[in-house]
Design an enzyme around this catalytic site. Sequence first.
Site, short mmCIF file in Angstrom:
data_model
loop_
_atom_site.label_atom_id
_atom_site.label_comp_id
_atom_site.label_asym_id
_atom_site.label_seq_id
_atom_site.Cartn_x
_atom_site.Cartn_y
_atom_site.Cartn_z
N TYR A 99 3.46 9.68 -0.87
CA TYR A 99 4.48 9.33 0.01
C TYR A 99 5.76 9.29 -0.79
O TYR A 99 7.02 9.04 -0.28
CB TYR A 99 4.08 7.61 0.36
CG TYR A 99 3.09 7.27 0.96
CD1 TYR A 99 2.38 8.27 1.67
CD2 TYR A 99 2.50 5.97 1.24
CE1 TYR A 99 1.06 7.62 2.59
CE2 TYR A 99 1.34 5.61 1.95
CZ TYR A 99 0.80 6.44 2.53
OH TYR A 99 -0.27 6.07 3.22
N LYS A 138 -3.05 6.17 -4.03
CA LYS A 138 -3.99 6.83 -3.78
C LYS A 138 -3.64 8.46 -4.36
O LYS A 138 -2.58 8.75 -4.65
CB LYS A 138 -3.94 7.12 -2.19
CG LYS A 138 -3.94 5.87 -1.31
CD LYS A 138 -3.82 6.27 0.10
CE LYS A 138 -3.37 5.18 1.03
NZ LYS A 138 -2.10 4.50 0.90
N ASP A 188 1.07 -1.20 0.02
CA ASP A 188 -0.05 -0.05 -0.05
C ASP A 188 0.96 1.27 -0.01
O ASP A 188 1.48 1.43 0.79
CB ASP A 188 -0.89 -0.26 1.26
CG ASP A 188 -1.87 1.10 1.47
OD1 ASP A 188 -2.87 1.47 0.72
OD2 ASP A 188 -1.07 2.30 1.98
#
Length: 278
Positions: free
Chosen positions: A53, A78, A48
Amino acid sequence: MKNLQSTATLHNGVEMPWFGLGVFKMQDGQEAVSAVKSALELGYRSIDTASVYRNEEGVGQAIAEFSIPREELFITTKVWNSEQGYETTLAAFDESMKKLGLDYLDLYLVHWPMPEKGKYKETWKALEKLYKDGRIRAIGVSNFQVHHLEDLMSDCEIVPMVNQVEYHPRLTQKELHDFCKKNKIQLEAWSPLMQGQLLDDPTLMEIANKYNKSVAQVILRWDLQNEVVTIPKSVKPERMKENADIFDFELCTEDMKKINSLNEDRRVGPNPDEFNRE
């Protein structure tokens, strides 16, 4: 839930591992590459990440170098807050895919509802398009509360398959969990160990001793028994191994209740109704 490859079935029939590796705050480059490769070696199949990030390239590199059949993996990323909106989400998705080096994605999430921006419905329409185009196997949201979900579902074509939220024994979000169950939305936990703040809790220590397991293992097992997908983050192979060693015991009903009762509605992350950082 017999092992690391055990899966939950999402409402569109896609199978998602109950357990995976979160890579929040992992440095791109060698740290992310090594961590993901270690996880894959240990049998993890779900990774994930997120565009914010800034380690999608490292995740992609590890996948490419590990040479595992693509269909055995479950990769999530995401769309970040500043990328919300229809066209901007489509562009952000292409950028993420380029960094990951993948032909398709297993799960794409709207990272935060961003209530002030008011764009999550437009963003969701972009996810629906990507899903219908066959570029993503499942779509979902992250950090959505009940009222955000109700608003989104009032005029969306596809109900989210997953809602990834902060979830741990101090924040059990029971109302949200019940709502998700009722609507066949799979709940997924981020920060399941409350960033280490629960590891010296006396109740959890007592339960851990009883099962001859660590507090972390007890919490992660509690997630699974509550039918919550969980993705603890670690860069250390020995910690990853320990985190995943939770398929050989089961918490009794009484201990599950004891852990449930630790709830204080306490967050370590932001409140989704107030978080609007781009």
